[in-house]
Design a protein around this motif. Structure first.
Motif, PDB file in Angstrom:
ATOM      1  N   HIS A 128       0.823  -1.209   0.000  1.00  0.00           N
ATOM      2  CA  HIS A 128       0.000   0.000   0.000  1.00  0.00           C
ATOM      3  C   HIS A 128       0.856   1.257   0.000  1.00  0.00           C
ATOM      4  N   PRO A 129       0.558   2.165  -0.929  1.00  0.00           N
ATOM      5  CA  PRO A 129       1.292   3.434  -0.974  1.00  0.00           C
ATOM      6  C   PRO A 129       0.805   4.367   0.130  1.00  0.00           C
ATOM      7  N   ARG A 130       1.577   5.394   0.377  1.00  0.00           N
ATOM      8  CA  ARG A 130       1.149   6.419   1.313  1.00  0.00           C
ATOM      9  C   ARG A 130      -0.051   7.163   0.722  1.00  0.00           C
ATOM     10  N   ILE A 131      -0.933   7.603   1.604  1.00  0.00           N
ATOM     11  CA  ILE A 131      -2.046   8.442   1.159  1.00  0.00           C
ATOM     12  C   ILE A 131      -1.459   9.713   0.572  1.00  0.00           C
ATOM     13  N   GLY A 132      -1.925  10.072  -0.604  1.00  0.00           N
ATOM     14  CA  GLY A 132      -1.428  11.257  -1.289  1.00  0.00           C
ATOM     15  C   GLY A 132      -0.323  10.961  -2.282  1.00  0.00           C
ATOM     16  N   GLU A 133       0.233   9.754  -2.238  1.00  0.00           N
ATOM     17  CA  GLU A 133       1.263   9.347  -3.195  1.00  0.00           C
ATOM     18  C   GLU A 133       0.653   8.319  -4.130  1.00  0.00           C
ATOM     19  N   ARG A 134       0.532   8.658  -5.365  1.00  0.00           N
ATOM     20  CA  ARG A 134      -0.099   7.768  -6.333  1.00  0.00           C
ATOM     21  C   ARG A 134       0.927   6.805  -6.916  1.00  0.00           C
ATOM     22  N   PRO A 135       0.644   5.511  -6.850  1.00  0.00           N
ATOM     23  CA  PRO A 135       1.572   4.547  -7.449  1.00  0.00           C
ATOM     24  C   PRO A 135       1.565   4.697  -8.968  1.00  0.00           C
ATOM     25  N   THR A 136       2.714   4.490  -9.561  1.00  0.00           N
ATOM     26  CA  THR A 136       2.840   4.665 -11.010  1.00  0.00           C
ATOM     27  C   THR A 136       2.922   3.342 -11.766  1.00  0.00           C
ATOM     28  N   ALA A 137       2.997   2.233 -11.051  1.00  0.00           N
ATOM     29  CA  ALA A 137       3.104   0.924 -11.710  1.00  0.00           C
ATOM     30  C   ALA A 137       1.869   0.659 -12.565  1.00  0.00           C
ATOM     31  N   ALA A 138       2.018  -0.212 -13.537  1.00  0.00           N
ATOM     32  CA  ALA A 138       0.923  -0.549 -14.447  1.00  0.00           C
ATOM     33  C   ALA A 138       0.195  -1.813 -13.994  1.00  0.00           C
ATOM     34  N   THR A 139       0.186  -2.085 -12.693  1.00  0.00           N
ATOM     35  CA  THR A 139      -0.482  -3.281 -12.180  1.00  0.00           C
ATOM     36  C   THR A 139      -1.944  -2.981 -11.862  1.00  0.00           C
ATOM     37  N   THR A 140      -2.726  -4.037 -11.738  1.00  0.00           N
ATOM     38  CA  THR A 140      -4.137  -3.879 -11.351  1.00  0.00           C
ATOM     39  C   THR A 140      -4.243  -3.240  -9.983  1.00  0.00           C
TER      40      THR A 140
ATOM     41  N   ALA B 297      -9.691   4.806   1.358  1.00  0.00           N
ATOM     42  CA  ALA B 297      -9.822   6.150   0.811  1.00  0.00           C
ATOM     43  C   ALA B 297     -11.051   6.290  -0.086  1.00  0.00           C
ATOM     44  N   ALA B 298     -11.478   5.205  -0.702  1.00  0.00           N
ATOM     45  CA  ALA B 298     -12.632   5.258  -1.607  1.00  0.00           C
ATOM     46  C   ALA B 298     -13.842   5.811  -0.862  1.00  0.00           C
ATOM     47  N   GLY B 299     -14.462   6.822  -1.469  1.00  0.00           N
ATOM     48  CA  GLY B 299     -15.656   7.414  -0.875  1.00  0.00           C
ATOM     49  C   GLY B 299     -15.370   8.482   0.161  1.00  0.00           C
ATOM     50  N   ARG B 300     -14.103   8.763   0.402  1.00  0.00           N
ATOM     51  CA  ARG B 300     -13.745   9.798   1.374  1.00  0.00           C
ATOM     52  C   ARG B 300     -13.082  10.966   0.656  1.00  0.00           C
ATOM     53  N   THR B 301     -13.332  12.142   1.171  1.00  0.00           N
ATOM     54  CA  THR B 301     -12.670  13.333   0.639  1.00  0.00           C
ATOM     55  C   THR B 301     -11.298  13.458   1.288  1.00  0.00           C
ATOM     56  N   ALA B 302     -10.453  14.263   0.674  1.00  0.00           N
ATOM     57  CA  ALA B 302      -9.124  14.493   1.239  1.00  0.00           C
ATOM     58  C   ALA B 302      -9.195  15.082   2.650  1.00  0.00           C
ATOM     59  N   PRO B 303     -10.071  16.068   2.905  1.00  0.00           N
ATOM     60  CA  PRO B 303     -10.168  16.573   4.280  1.00  0.00           C
ATOM     61  C   PRO B 303     -10.625  15.495   5.276  1.00  0.00           C
ATOM     62  N   GLN B 304     -11.497  14.605   4.868  1.00  0.00           N
ATOM     63  CA  GLN B 304     -11.921  13.512   5.751  1.00  0.00           C
ATOM     64  C   GLN B 304     -10.751  12.563   6.041  1.00  0.00           C
ATOM     65  N   ILE B 305      -9.953  12.302   5.039  1.00  0.00           N
ATOM     66  CA  ILE B 305      -8.788  11.438   5.224  1.00  0.00           C
ATOM     67  C   ILE B 305      -7.799  12.088   6.180  1.00  0.00           C
ATOM     68  N   LEU B 306      -7.537  13.370   5.980  1.00  0.00           N
ATOM     69  CA  LEU B 306      -6.616  14.088   6.854  1.00  0.00           C
ATOM     70  C   LEU B 306      -7.138  14.118   8.290  1.00  0.00           C
ATOM     71  N   GLN B 307      -8.422  14.336   8.458  1.00  0.00           N
ATOM     72  CA  GLN B 307      -9.011  14.342   9.798  1.00  0.00           C
ATOM     73  C   GLN B 307      -8.838  12.978  10.462  1.00  0.00           C
ATOM     74  N   ALA B 308      -9.109  11.910   9.719  1.00  0.00           N
ATOM     75  CA  ALA B 308      -8.945  10.567  10.271  1.00  0.00           C
ATOM     76  C   ALA B 308      -7.486  10.300  10.632  1.00  0.00           C
ATOM     77  N   LEU B 309      -6.578  10.736   9.793  1.00  0.00           N
ATOM     78  CA  LEU B 309      -5.147  10.570  10.065  1.00  0.00           C
ATOM     79  C   LEU B 309      -4.774  11.252  11.373  1.00  0.00           C
ATOM     80  N   ASN B 310      -5.194  12.492  11.517  1.00  0.00           N
ATOM     81  CA  ASN B 310      -4.873  13.233  12.737  1.00  0.00           C
ATOM     82  C   ASN B 310      -5.507  12.600  13.970  1.00  0.00           C
ATOM     83  N   GLU B 311      -6.736  12.127  13.857  1.00  0.00           N
ATOM     84  CA  GLU B 311      -7.398  11.467  14.985  1.00  0.00           C
ATOM     85  C   GLU B 311      -6.695  10.168  15.346  1.00  0.00           C
ATOM     86  N   ARG B 312      -6.301   9.411  14.341  1.00  0.00           N
ATOM     87  CA  ARG B 312      -5.689   8.106  14.598  1.00  0.00           C
ATOM     88  C   ARG B 312      -4.283   8.223  15.165  1.00  0.00           C
TER      89      ARG B 312
END
Length: 165
Positions: A66-78, A120-135
């Motif tokens: 799993h990549p870091r949130i905010g870092e998009r993997p560039t590989a051509a895999t599924t 991350a699916a179905g979550r906005t970036a601010p929701q992800i950041l909020q969850a990160l900070n809470e966790r």
């Protein structure tokens, strides 16, 4: 892939289809062995049950992909394609948010020794950041439980996207 095709595929092909959802051999084997499924809902229910619980070793193994949130993997895999799609709500052009996520990712990795994982699916970036900070306030035991649950959700959502009726 259609459910009927998945049901009738040889075990190696079925496993190959499942592995991008989560690379946990026990889960792949359990879902493959559970065929045939009468419906997509039955498949998803079985897959969810097979993923509960993941062992700490299975979580560690799956996390390696799993990549870091905010870092998009560039590989051509599924799996990389799925990850890019799941993180579509994180706009890399939003530099303030990207910096906050990067800072949170570093803090999380320093505290827990692994990348921050969230469905991350179905979550906005601010929701992800909020969850990160809470966790970041969680104990290691609390976070282990949450990470395993997030992996289950990711696996089942990915499978849901791969199989059609």
């Amino acid at each position: 892939m259609k459910l009927a095709e998945f049901n009738s595929a040889d075990p190696a092909r079925a496993a190959q289809t499942l592995r991008p959802c989560i690379d946990v051999n026990r889960w792949v084997d359990a879902v493959t062995a559970g065929r045939p499924f009468a419906s997509k809902d039955a498949l998803l229910a079985w897959a969810s049950q097979a993923a509960s619980p993941f062992t700490p070793a299975e979580v560690e193994s799956a996390m390696a992909h799993h990549p870091r949130i905010g870092e998009r993997p560039t590989a051509a895999t599924t799996e990389a394609s799925m990850s890019r799609s799941e993180q579509a709500g994180v706009d890399p052009a939003d530099t303030a948010l990207a910096e906050a996520l990067a800072r949170g990712n570093r803090d999380y990795e320093e505290k827990f020794g692994r990348v921050f994982l969230i469905r991350a699916a179905g979550r906005t970036a601010p929701q992800i950041l909020q969850a990160l900070n809470e966790r970041l306030t969680n104990s290691h035991a609390e976070e282990d439980t949450i990470v395993a649950q997030q992996l289950r959700e990711i696996a089942v959502l990915r499978l849901e996207g791969l199989i059609t009726e």
